[in-house]
Write a protein that holds these residues in place. Structure first.
Motif, PDB file in Angstrom:
ATOM      1  N   LYS A   1      48.006 111.710 -23.305  1.00  0.00           N
ATOM      2  CA  LYS A   1      49.165 112.255 -24.014  1.00  0.00           C
ATOM      3  C   LYS A   1      49.305 113.769 -23.906  1.00  0.00           C
ATOM      4  CE  LYS A   1      50.609 108.415 -26.011  1.00  0.00           C
ATOM      5  NZ  LYS A   1      51.848 107.797 -25.514  1.00  0.00           N
ATOM      6  N   LYS A   2      48.216 114.423 -23.482  1.00  0.00           N
ATOM      7  CA  LYS A   2      48.267 115.893 -23.344  1.00  0.00           C
ATOM      8  C   LYS A   2      47.691 116.240 -21.985  1.00  0.00           C
ATOM      9  CE  LYS A   2      47.754 116.653 -28.308  1.00  0.00           C
ATOM     10  NZ  LYS A   2      46.880 117.217 -29.361  1.00  0.00           N
ATOM     11  N   VAL A   3      48.581 116.549 -21.066  1.00  0.00           N
ATOM     12  CA  VAL A   3      48.191 116.595 -19.660  1.00  0.00           C
ATOM     13  C   VAL A   3      48.475 117.960 -19.043  1.00  0.00           C
ATOM     14  CG1 VAL A   3      48.613 115.541 -17.399  1.00  0.00           C
ATOM     15  CG2 VAL A   3      48.638 114.115 -19.462  1.00  0.00           C
ATOM     16  N   LEU A   4      47.458 118.476 -18.359  1.00  0.00           N
ATOM     17  CA  LEU A   4      47.603 119.720 -17.596  1.00  0.00           C
ATOM     18  C   LEU A   4      47.643 119.346 -16.116  1.00  0.00           C
ATOM     19  CD1 LEU A   4      47.441 122.838 -17.145  1.00  0.00           C
ATOM     20  CD2 LEU A   4      44.945 122.626 -17.369  1.00  0.00           C
ATOM     21  N   VAL A   5      48.668 119.830 -15.411  1.00  0.00           N
ATOM     22  CA  VAL A   5      48.759 119.567 -13.973  1.00  0.00           C
ATOM     23  C   VAL A   5      48.715 120.900 -13.232  1.00  0.00           C
ATOM     24  CG1 VAL A   5      50.098 118.520 -12.098  1.00  0.00           C
ATOM     25  CG2 VAL A   5      50.154 117.486 -14.385  1.00  0.00           C
ATOM     26  N   ILE A   6      47.728 121.040 -12.345  1.00  0.00           N
ATOM     27  CA  ILE A   6      47.621 122.240 -11.507  1.00  0.00           C
ATOM     28  C   ILE A   6      48.242 121.885 -10.163  1.00  0.00           C
ATOM     29  CG2 ILE A   6      46.051 123.989 -10.590  1.00  0.00           C
ATOM     30  CD1 ILE A   6      45.611 123.688 -13.539  1.00  0.00           C
ATOM     31  N   GLY A   7      49.298 122.596  -9.776  1.00  0.00           N
ATOM     32  CA  GLY A   7      50.060 122.220  -8.568  1.00  0.00           C
ATOM     33  C   GLY A   7      51.165 121.252  -8.951  1.00  0.00           C
ATOM     34  N   ALA A   8      51.845 121.583 -10.065  1.00  0.00           N
ATOM     35  CA  ALA A   8      52.748 120.635 -10.730  1.00  0.00           C
ATOM     36  C   ALA A   8      54.180 120.658 -10.228  1.00  0.00           C
ATOM     37  CB  ALA A   8      52.756 120.927 -12.236  1.00  0.00           C
ATOM     38  N   SER A   9      54.501 121.502  -9.259  1.00  0.00           N
ATOM     39  CA  SER A   9      55.917 121.749  -8.969  1.00  0.00           C
ATOM     40  C   SER A   9      56.497 120.964  -7.799  1.00  0.00           C
ATOM     41  CB  SER A   9      56.122 123.246  -8.720  1.00  0.00           C
ATOM     42  OG  SER A   9      55.241 123.702  -7.712  1.00  0.00           O
ATOM     43  N   THR A  10      55.638 120.411  -6.951  1.00  0.00           N
ATOM     44  CA  THR A  10      56.135 119.651  -5.786  1.00  0.00           C
ATOM     45  C   THR A  10      55.157 118.512  -5.481  1.00  0.00           C
ATOM     46  OG1 THR A  10      54.963 121.134  -4.263  1.00  0.00           O
ATOM     47  CG2 THR A  10      57.276 121.637  -4.660  1.00  0.00           C
ATOM     48  N   GLY A  11      55.537 117.629  -4.579  1.00  0.00           N
ATOM     49  CA  GLY A  11      54.634 116.624  -4.024  1.00  0.00           C
ATOM     50  C   GLY A  11      53.969 115.741  -5.069  1.00  0.00           C
ATOM     51  N   PHE A  12      52.681 115.485  -4.849  1.00  0.00           N
ATOM     52  CA  PHE A  12      51.932 114.576  -5.726  1.00  0.00           C
ATOM     53  C   PHE A  12      51.748 115.144  -7.131  1.00  0.00           C
ATOM     54  CE2 PHE A  12      50.404 112.851  -1.580  1.00  0.00           C
ATOM     55  CZ  PHE A  12      50.762 111.528  -1.797  1.00  0.00           C
ATOM     56  N   GLY A  13      51.649 116.460  -7.252  1.00  0.00           N
ATOM     57  CA  GLY A  13      51.463 117.065  -8.568  1.00  0.00           C
ATOM     58  C   GLY A  13      52.695 116.898  -9.442  1.00  0.00           C
ATOM     59  N   LEU A  14      53.863 117.149  -8.867  1.00  0.00           N
ATOM     60  CA  LEU A  14      55.120 116.942  -9.603  1.00  0.00           C
ATOM     61  C   LEU A  14      55.253 115.471 -10.005  1.00  0.00           C
ATOM     62  CD1 LEU A  14      57.948 117.842 -10.634  1.00  0.00           C
ATOM     63  CD2 LEU A  14      58.799 117.374  -8.312  1.00  0.00           C
ATOM     64  N   ALA A  15      54.935 114.583  -9.076  1.00  0.00           N
ATOM     65  CA  ALA A  15      55.022 113.143  -9.377  1.00  0.00           C
ATOM     66  C   ALA A  15      54.063 112.785 -10.516  1.00  0.00           C
ATOM     67  CB  ALA A  15      54.713 112.327  -8.125  1.00  0.00           C
ATOM     68  N   SER A  16      52.912 113.429 -10.557  1.00  0.00           N
ATOM     69  CA  SER A  16      51.939 113.161 -11.631  1.00  0.00           C
ATOM     70  C   SER A  16      52.482 113.652 -12.972  1.00  0.00           C
ATOM     71  CB  SER A  16      50.612 113.869 -11.333  1.00  0.00           C
ATOM     72  OG  SER A  16      50.139 113.520 -10.051  1.00  0.00           O
ATOM     73  N   ARG A  17      53.080 114.838 -12.948  1.00  0.00           N
ATOM     74  CA  ARG A  17      53.640 115.380 -14.192  1.00  0.00           C
ATOM     75  C   ARG A  17      54.755 114.471 -14.712  1.00  0.00           C
ATOM     76  NH1 ARG A  17      55.981 121.550 -15.460  1.00  0.00           N
ATOM     77  NH2 ARG A  17      55.430 121.407 -17.668  1.00  0.00           N
ATOM     78  N   ILE A  18      55.616 114.035 -13.810  1.00  0.00           N
ATOM     79  CA  ILE A  18      56.725 113.158 -14.203  1.00  0.00           C
ATOM     80  C   ILE A  18      56.197 111.815 -14.723  1.00  0.00           C
ATOM     81  CG2 ILE A  18      58.671 111.804 -13.278  1.00  0.00           C
ATOM     82  CD1 ILE A  18      59.291 114.227 -11.426  1.00  0.00           C
ATOM     83  N   THR A  19      55.195 111.266 -14.045  1.00  0.00           N
ATOM     84  CA  THR A  19      54.658 109.965 -14.460  1.00  0.00           C
ATOM     85  C   THR A  19      54.014 110.065 -15.844  1.00  0.00           C
ATOM     86  OG1 THR A  19      54.288 109.420 -12.136  1.00  0.00           O
ATOM     87  CG2 THR A  19      53.201 108.015 -13.747  1.00  0.00           C
TER      88      THR A  19
END
Ligand code: NAI
Ligand code: NA
Length: 395
Positions: A41-59
């Motif tokens: 429920k509380k997620v930090l994504v490093i490299g969150a703006s494109t590619g797999f990182g963005l997809a992880s943030r969205i998911t």
């Protein structure tokens, strides 16, 4: 202004805000269509703006209602000077997250630096208290080691022997022979410095030290293996050494986290068109043959489909699905024997003349332009758009 693509080799110097927003919206809709995931429920994504990182943030956000902090390194827009695509993606992500009442904040800066780590920790403390997941999805050609101040550059080269094979210029469709000289020892060390596990470990150490990791915390980084065909330039090349190091680091971090019942994983993902992979020789030809084969089989996936399946079927299930080396595998469909046999056969036949029929060059090109918000369905590219778009939490 009216924004058109401006390409230089495998990079595009412009990006389209409306197209990037539409891409993000499409990914959000895909995640919503798949139903909710019992994730952190509380997620930090490093490299969150494109590619797999963005997809992880969205998911995480739209699949599990997670609060997210995204760290990335993107170029802000100026008057008449469009931003980099990750900037527009993040602006769109925050806008949609805010509309649904989801917490979303972003930090734009060098994730390898001590300053950005500290800024992130301060934000977690202030807003979230602790985090229960960190997705590490950086892809960068350079890293300044904060301990020494030395700037390391990664290279994409074979180790030991000259590698000769063919590749495609995806803009022209021209298939040609290439020969890549092997690296030297420094190249290996530098590539491991940039793309290996050291910085991931530093993030975990800093977060642990600051006591912002909750019990049962999960962290994950992304790796690639790929077929024999690309081994000399990928898995057995300089970048492969970095990935081996990253995978080894997962084991170290996993042990470090035992006191808080946490876990560290590496997920091996599928070869996809991103800014990072377009730069690797041979890979674009492999991807165009792979796309053709996987689309024919009805098993093609993009970043968002990959991460949705990773979360829903492999990671956030009663029994985490790991291979014999302890890795998550969403490259399972890419690596299927029948898929690889077909790609190997097509590889032998691939020439400038045959590729339009046997490969998915158009799919490659469309995906490439989509990365920058171009050629996205439903977007009017003749319309005047405002290139200066703010990321709500930054401006
Ligand atoms: P990408 O280029 O789309 O994303 C890179 C991200 O890192 C962006 O958010 C960018 O802003 C950020 N970034 C770069 N340098 C930074 C810095 N100094 N500070 C803060 N942020 C920075 O790359 P992609 O393809 O999504 O790669 C992510 C991971 O997935 C990498 O580890 C890559 O090796 C791995 N992977 C990629 C595959 C592919 O085919 N594209 C396949 C399997 C794994
Ligand atoms: Na990424």
């Amino acid at each position: 202004m009216i924004i058109k693509p401006l390409t230089r080799g495998f990079i595009c110097l412009t990006a389209h805000p409306t197209g990037c927003e539409k891409n993000v919206q499409n990914q959000i809709e895909y995640i919503k269509s798949k139903g909710s995931i019992e994730g952190p429920k509380k997620v930090l994504v490093i490299g969150a703006s494109t590619g797999f990182g963005l997809a992880s943030r969205i998911t995480s956000a739209f699949g599990s209602d997670a609060s997210t902090i995204g760290v990335f390194f993107e170029k802000a827009p100026r008057e008449r000077k469009p931003a980099s695509p990750g900037w527009y993606n993040s602006a769109a992500f925050e806008k949609f997250a805010n509309e649904e009442g989801l917490y979303a904040k972003s930090i734009n800066g060098d994730a390898f630096s001590n300053e950005i780590k500290q800024q992130t920790i301060d934000m977690i403390k202030e807003d979230l208290g602790q985090i229960d997941m960190l997705v590490y999805s950086l892809a960068s050609p350079v890293r300044t080691d904060p301990a020494t101040g030395t700037r390391h550059k990664s290279v994409l080269k074979p180790i030991g022997d000259v590698y000769k094979n063919k590749t495609v210029d995806f803009h022209t469709g021209n298939v040609s022979d290439i020969s890549i000289d092997p690296c030297n020892d420094e190249d290996i060390a530098n590539t491991v410095k940039v793309m290996g596990g050291e910085d991931w470990q530093l993030w975990i150490d800093a977060l642990k030290e600051a006591d912002v990791l909750s019990e049962g915390f999960t962290t994950m980084a992304y790796s690639y293996i790929g077929p024999e065909l690309t081994e000399p330039v990928y898995r057995k090349g300089t970048i492969g050494k970095a990935k081996e190091d990253l995978e080894k680091t997962a084991k170290t971090i996993d042990a470090d986290l035992s006191a808080i019942k946490g876990h560290a994983y590496v997920s091996v993902n599928k070869a996809l068109v991103t800014q990072a992979s377009s730069a690797i020789p041979v890979i674009p030809l492999y991807i165009s043959l792979l796309y053709k084969t996987m689309k024919e089989e009805g098993i093609h996936e993009g970043c968002i489909e990959q991460i949705q399946r990773l979360y829903a079927d492999k990671l956030f299930v009663d029994q985490v699905q790991l291979d014999e080396e302890g890795r998550l595998r969403v490259d399972d469909w890419e690596m299927r024997d029948d898929v690889q046999a077909k790609v190997t056969e097509l590889w032998k036949e691939a020439t400038t003349e045959t590729l339009p029929a046997i490969g998915d060059l158009n799919g490659y090109k469309t995906d490439f332009f989509n990365l920058f918000g171009f050629e996205v369905e439903g977007v009017d590219y003749e319309a005047d758009v405002n290139e200066v778009v703010n990321i709500p939490s930054i401006n």
